[in-house]
Design a protein around this motif. Structure first.
Motif, short mmCIF file in Angstrom:
data_model
loop_
_atom_site.label_atom_id
_atom_site.label_comp_id
_atom_site.label_asym_id
_atom_site.label_seq_id
_atom_site.Cartn_x
_atom_site.Cartn_y
_atom_site.Cartn_z
N VAL A 231 38.26 36.55 34.97
CA VAL A 231 39.16 35.95 35.96
C VAL A 231 38.68 36.81 37.44
O VAL A 231 38.19 36.84 38.72
N SER A 232 39.50 38.10 36.83
CA SER A 232 39.51 39.53 37.89
C SER A 232 38.51 40.04 38.69
O SER A 232 37.69 40.03 39.76
N GLU A 233 37.28 39.99 37.65
CA GLU A 233 35.60 40.24 37.98
C GLU A 233 35.79 39.62 38.72
O GLU A 233 35.42 39.64 39.92
N LEU A 234 35.38 37.82 38.44
CA LEU A 234 35.18 36.66 39.62
C LEU A 234 36.31 36.53 40.55
O LEU A 234 35.07 36.42 42.26
N LEU A 235 37.45 37.10 40.73
CA LEU A 235 38.00 37.14 41.88
C LEU A 235 37.47 38.17 42.76
O LEU A 235 37.41 38.06 44.51
#
Length: 245
Positions: A231-235
């Motif tokens: 999720v953090s990489e997606l954001l």
């Protein structure tokens, strides 16, 4: 004359209020910052074929490890797990395994109750309890949270944002917890997915069909050209597409 006095008095009060706000917060009062509303994150806008696989765990020890085995066998190195505090304390070896496999860990609260039914003080206490449990077992200081049952309102989000958390929802719901049939789970995910998606699945024992459905989901998404990220990489890859309920 009376109307002029009233106008001057109102202007003076407004100036005092504005000055006090700047003094306390360091931020001038403007329409732009008074209109800002707390938001939860459902997906990101991106042309890249990136998706975040997310798994909630709040109960049981029969499903989590088989899910991890599927991810390992399929060489999926990026996923995000939202863990509840009590589950983490009851099954520290599995929580540590999730961390050791390199997966991202988020907070799923302590008691599995709807946050919107409780005051901010209760919410902060619950999140801190879960945060402490996860850190005690895995060493991870969580910054992402998925509320129990996905329940929230603007007040809840504001409270969580104030604690330094980003509230993560989902755009594609597998409905695996309903156990609607393996093929129904696979179809829901693979037909609804879009670039920048956050996909909701569960690795709790209540999700009895996810272990069988997951390999098919992973194979299908890869055939569609999708890459798996946390999720953090997606954001970090795009501007956030959010909405408030």
């Amino acid at each position: 004359m009376l109307r002029l006095k009233r106008t001057l008095l109102f202007s003076a009060i407004t100036l005092v209020f504005t000055a006090a706000t700047i003094f306390v917060t360091g931020t001038p009062v403007t329409k732009a910052n008074t209109d800002v509303k707390p938001k939860a994150i459902y997906k990101v806008e991106t042309d890249k074929k990136l998706v975040a696989l997310t798994f909630d765990i709040s109960w049981g020890n029969k499903v989590p490890e088989p899910v991890l085995e599927v991810l390992k066998k399929q060489q999926v190195k990026k996923a995000t797990f939202f863990l509840s505090g009590p589950w983490t304390l009851r099954h520290p070896e599995i929580a540590k395994q999730i961390k050791d496999m390199g997966y991202e860990i988020g907070n799923h609260g302590n008691l599995h109750k709807d946050f919107s039914n409780y005051p901010d003080s209760w919410i902060r206490e619950q999140v801190q309890l879960s945060e402490k449990s996860i850190h005690q077992v895995t060493g991870v200081k969580t910054k992402l949270i998925r509320t129990p049952n996905g329940d929230f309102n603007p007040r809840v989000i504001g409270c969580l944002n104030g604690m330094g958390y980003k509230v993560i929802q989902w755009n594609t719901d597998s409905l695996d917890w309903k156990n609607p049939g393996v093929q129904n789970i696979v179809t829901r995910v693979t037909k609804r997915v879009v670039p920048g998606d956050i996909i909701l699945m569960h690795a709790s024992d209540s999700s009895k069909q996810i272990v069988e459905a997951l390999p098919q989901i992973l194979d299908n998404l890869r055939k569609q050209g999708y890459q798996f990220v946390t999720v953090s990489e997606l954001l970090s890859n795009a501007s956030v597409s959010s909405k408030v309920q």
